[in-house]
Design an enzyme around this catalytic site. Sequence first.
Site: not given
Ligand code: MN
Length: 153
Positions: A66, A68, A72, A106, A120
């Site tokens: 994914e 976004h 992270h 990732h 995370c």
């Molecule tokens: Mn992610």
Amino acid sequence: MDTEQQPNFRPTTADFRWEAVAHQPYKQDGSAPFKDISRQVLFHEDNLACELRYFEMDAGGYSTLERHEHAHAVMILRGHGDCLVGDEVRSVKQFDLVTIPSWTWHQFRATDAEPLGFLCMVNVVRDRPQLPDEAELARLKSTPAIARFLGAG
Ligand code: MN
């Protein structure tokens, strides 16, 4: 926002488990491809505007591929495996640190031998992840190392 924040001590109860932390299957809505991964939200701190989660994949498991807008910050806490970040595939092991910038593809994958677990850190308020379409997947797979990485699942 609650400004009267109370101390909150939650001891560990077993390996990679904590008191009053729910052990959740990853993304229960089933909208994204993943395998044998669980999520535990260790901290959800509005005063810090961040969450710290612990994700763990069983041997052979993997997280969703994914991207976004939100970033992270990751620390591998258990085992070793491989991760795709952008156009790069890297081996990762316990205590390695990985930053995943905004809009970067990732995915994490455990080896077939042992679980892979990582912390995370993420914003409390964040956008919904995007999944790759067929064209994007083909573009990623044009890099041989990424094709090998994705082929493992
Ligand atoms: Mn992610």
